[in-house]
Design a protein around this motif. Structure first.
Motif, mmCIF file in Angstrom:
data_model
loop_
_atom_site.group_PDB
_atom_site.id
_atom_site.type_symbol
_atom_site.label_atom_id
_atom_site.label_comp_id
_atom_site.label_asym_id
_atom_site.label_seq_id
_atom_site.Cartn_x
_atom_site.Cartn_y
_atom_site.Cartn_z
ATOM 1 N N LEU A 181 0.843 -1.207 0.000
ATOM 2 C CA LEU A 181 0.000 0.000 0.000
ATOM 3 C C LEU A 181 0.875 1.254 0.000
ATOM 4 C CD1 LEU A 181 -2.854 -1.025 2.482
ATOM 5 C CD2 LEU A 181 -2.731 -1.314 0.007
ATOM 6 N N LEU A 182 1.996 1.160 0.685
ATOM 7 C CA LEU A 182 2.911 2.308 0.700
ATOM 8 C C LEU A 182 3.449 2.576 -0.706
ATOM 9 C CD1 LEU A 182 4.890 1.738 4.037
ATOM 10 C CD2 LEU A 182 2.827 3.097 3.634
ATOM 11 N N VAL A 183 3.644 1.514 -1.468
ATOM 12 C CA VAL A 183 4.091 1.690 -2.858
ATOM 13 C C VAL A 183 3.013 2.428 -3.657
ATOM 14 C CG1 VAL A 183 4.592 0.450 -5.015
ATOM 15 C CG2 VAL A 183 5.651 -0.286 -2.868
ATOM 16 N N GLU A 184 1.767 2.072 -3.428
ATOM 17 C CA GLU A 184 0.674 2.767 -4.127
ATOM 18 C C GLU A 184 0.615 4.235 -3.719
ATOM 19 O OE1 GLU A 184 -2.951 0.376 -5.529
ATOM 20 O OE2 GLU A 184 -2.640 -0.335 -3.476
ATOM 21 N N LEU A 185 0.814 4.483 -2.440
ATOM 22 C CA LEU A 185 0.817 5.886 -1.989
ATOM 23 C C LEU A 185 1.969 6.656 -2.638
ATOM 24 C CD1 LEU A 185 -0.039 5.718 1.838
ATOM 25 C CD2 LEU A 185 -1.489 6.468 -0.051
ATOM 26 N N GLU A 186 3.081 5.982 -2.799
ATOM 27 C CA GLU A 186 4.235 6.630 -3.428
ATOM 28 C C GLU A 186 3.920 6.972 -4.885
ATOM 29 O OE1 GLU A 186 6.683 7.834 -1.878
ATOM 30 O OE2 GLU A 186 7.534 8.613 -3.742
ATOM 31 N N ARG A 187 3.185 6.087 -5.520
ATOM 32 C CA ARG A 187 2.805 6.374 -6.908
ATOM 33 C C ARG A 187 1.891 7.614 -6.964
ATOM 34 N NH1 ARG A 187 0.562 2.296 -11.620
ATOM 35 N NH2 ARG A 187 0.385 3.909 -13.225
ATOM 36 N N ALA A 188 0.989 7.696 -6.024
ATOM 37 C CA ALA A 188 0.125 8.885 -5.977
ATOM 38 C C ALA A 188 0.969 10.137 -5.758
ATOM 39 C CB ALA A 188 -0.908 8.735 -4.862
ATOM 40 N N ARG A 189 1.982 9.994 -4.903
ATOM 41 C CA ARG A 189 2.863 11.149 -4.638
ATOM 42 C C ARG A 189 3.595 11.574 -5.900
ATOM 43 N NH1 ARG A 189 4.111 12.277 0.467
ATOM 44 N NH2 ARG A 189 3.934 10.117 1.138
ATOM 45 N N GLN A 190 4.032 10.572 -6.656
ATOM 46 C CA GLN A 190 4.746 10.878 -7.913
ATOM 47 C C GLN A 190 3.822 11.578 -8.899
ATOM 48 O OE1 GLN A 190 6.321 7.148 -9.240
ATOM 49 N NE2 GLN A 190 7.935 7.110 -7.688
ATOM 50 N N ILE A 191 2.611 11.103 -8.972
ATOM 51 C CA ILE A 191 1.648 11.728 -9.895
ATOM 52 C C ILE A 191 1.416 13.179 -9.493
ATOM 53 C CG2 ILE A 191 -0.790 11.732 -10.603
ATOM 54 C CD1 ILE A 191 -0.640 8.642 -10.541
ATOM 55 N N GLN A 192 1.255 13.406 -8.216
ATOM 56 C CA GLN A 192 1.069 14.787 -7.753
ATOM 57 C C GLN A 192 2.270 15.646 -8.123
ATOM 58 O OE1 GLN A 192 0.100 15.039 -3.586
ATOM 59 N NE2 GLN A 192 -2.026 14.403 -3.916
ATOM 60 N N ALA A 193 3.472 15.098 -7.933
ATOM 61 C CA ALA A 193 4.687 15.864 -8.216
ATOM 62 C C ALA A 193 4.809 16.146 -9.712
ATOM 63 C CB ALA A 193 5.908 15.096 -7.715
#
Lengths: 267, 280
Positions: free
Chosen positions: B260-272
């Motif tokens: 799940l943390l990996v998925e959150l990281e992907r969301a963070r990347q998309i935001q960035a």
């Protein structure tokens, strides 16, 4: 502000559709309050989801009953669902009347109702595990803080009567969360506990060591006959056990690692 | 207008211990309100104690599933009181509920059921949201739900209904990107049209989740990873609404927390990435 009349009308129809899909003639104009073209299919999704969700809730709260009753559990859960309106927004309360329902539905197998009562009491107590605030003390440390009221060698040498304050109880409950890993902790001291609520505090009394192992055997899908045989029980004794436990509270059973399960005795 | 909390996780008992003992790098947590409401039997107190410990470490959102804002029944005052007790105790950064009904004639259906999208229902729900906000003494966010039926009498599109709702009731929006995608497939509309119609300044939070395919339908199960189409749509949402607080929901077939943390990281990347492109 009162609800718009058309809102009440469609919600009543929707509710009937979900609760009593069999009474609907879903292929007819009965569904004309829903937009085509996929009204019938969409309605079925809701009805199926409701039945599934509520059955799963019962199965989660009564795992031993489910294991023992197998297909019959599914049928009984459906009957309970048809007879029982869920009146609380808190879904976890839905199974509260299931033990009484089972007892009534299965008069020839009274121990099943008792087992359900036991499981519900078990859930009530262990509900705390869902969000335990414990400090994850090793069991030895928890037990050292407990008030050992008495040793009871008539049960077996590893049995205790304990009084635990709620905080200590939570810590012990937390340890119990790891019950499945007990076998990997051979050095831990293990006890059998009968727990019930009394005057606002939790009272723990030692009880049959075999109880926990019996429960685990049932939970793992072992047949009742096999579980009884393993633990040297007759079905009559089992019935009596469940009668006692169901009324008093909850077994959180631990057997002393040094005492083989087969030697454990209640008498 | 709304505090940006970053990337958060739906608080589920499966991950409780790990969250308490390891304090993983998650920006905030979203708890289901009903999981922490005390019952007549006194359940819930230890859960509340645990939530207090987590609250010390993470910003918190309370997300309700049973207030039944759109029911023809009167608002359940007991339930509302329980919610207020929670809100007063935890002072969450966000309080949210669904645009749906869950009960009728005193009976709970335990599902997020869609509403007919008409003027009268809009007025009715707006007033009830206002009642809830007045009672809680704060603004709440309203989430769009997934659905499998459309009412014949509906006169609004879902997006227009939501836009009017937030305008009239002074609430915020919790945009569930997965629900938009699921509904767009189930009901055949363009999800970008949905996003375009929502008032960006009223979006206080977003949800991400997974779903399952069942025949021609997408079912909002929350038991799968976020799919590629939803990630793409999330990028579109971030373009329109900015790096709004985003929460990942998982309600079944729980993977290790690390996934799940990996998925959150992907969301963070998309935001960035989206922020970078927008800045250019």
């Amino acid at each position: 502000m009162s609800a718009p009349s058309e809102l009440l009308a469609v919600q009543r129809r929707f509710k009937t559709l979900i609760l009593s899909p069999d009474k609907q003639d879903s292929s007819s104009a009965d569904l004309n309050w829903l937009a085509p073209p996929r009204a019938e299919q969409g309605a079925e999704i809701y009805a199926e989801a409701y039945g599934l969700r509520m059955s799963q809730e019962l199965a989660m709260r009564f795992p031993c009953c489910q294991n023992l009753l197998s297909e019959r559990f599914t049928s009984l859960a459906r009957d309970y669902l048809n007879q029982t309106a869920s009146l609380s927004p808190l879904l976890q309360l839905f199974g509260q009347a299931f033990p009484a329902f089972l007892a009534q539905a299965l008069p020839a197998e009274p121990w099943l109702g008792e087992l359900a009562r036991y499981e519900w009491a078990h859930f009530e107590t262990l509900h705390r595990q869902e969000a335990i605030a414990g400090t994850f003390l090793p069991l030895d440390q928890v037990l050292n803080q407990a008030d050992h009221q008495a040793q009871n060698p008539s049960l077996n040498q590893g049995s205790f009567v304990l009084k635990l304050n709620p905080t200590l109880y939570l810590q012990l409950s937390d340890w119990l969360l790891d019950a499945d890993t007990l076998s990997k902790k051979p050095t831990q001291q293990v006890v059998a506990l009968l727990i019930w609520k009394h005057a606002g505090c939790l009272y723990h009394e030692s009880r049959p060591v075999a109880a926990y192992h019996l429960l685990k055997a049932l939970q793992s899908g072992q047949s009742l006959e096999r579980a009884c045989e393993t633990h040297g029980l007759t079905p009559e004794q089992l019935h009596q056990w469940f009668s006692d436990w169901g009324r008093k509270g909850v077994i959180l059973g631990f057997a002393p690692a040094s005492i083989p399960v087969s030697q454990a005795s209640d008498t | 207008m709304f505090t940006r909390l970053g990337l958060g996780l739906g608080l589920r008992k499966t991950y409780f211990r790990q969250l308490l003992t390891e304090s993983p790098a998650i920006d905030w947590l979203e708890a289901i309100s009903e999981n922490f409401m005390s019952t007549p039997a006194g359940w819930g107190d230890p859960a509340l104690a645990a939530l207090e410990r987590l609250r010390e470490r993470y910003p918190l959102a309370l997300h309700g599933v049973a207030l039944s804002l759109g029911s023809a029944d009167a608002l359940n005052q007991n339930h509302l009181k329980r919610l207020k007790d929670l809100v007063d105790r935890f002072e969450p950064a966000v309080v949210s509920e669904h645009l749906c009904w869950t009960s009728l004639d005193g009976q709970e259906l335990h599902d997020l059921l869609p509403l007919p999208l008409t003027d009268s229902v809009l007025n009715y729900v707006c007033e009830r949201i206002q009642q809830v906000q007045d009672f809680l003494g704060r603004r709440i966010l309203i989430e769009n739900v997934s659905s499998y039926v459309v009412y014949a009498e509906s006169t609004y599109s879902e997006w227009d209904f939501l836009s009017e709702l937030v305008k009239r009731s002074d609430c915020g929006l919790l945009v569930d990107v997965n629900n938009i995608y699921v509904n767009s497939v189930n009901h055949g509309f363009d999800p970008l049209q949905y996003l375009d119609a929502l008032p960006a300044e009223r979006v206080g939070q977003m949800h991400l989740a997974g779903h399952r395919q069942q025949g021609d339908w997408l079912i909002d199960t929350h038991d799968q990873p976020v799919c590629e189409a939803v990630w793409t749509l999330y990028g579109e949402a971030v373009k329109r609404f900015g790096a709004s607080s985003t929460n990942l929901e998982r309600d079944g077939e729980y993977p290790p927390l690390a996934e799940l943390l990996v998925e959150l990281e992907r969301a963070r990347q998309i935001q960035a990435e989206v922020s970078h492109v927008c800045a250019i």
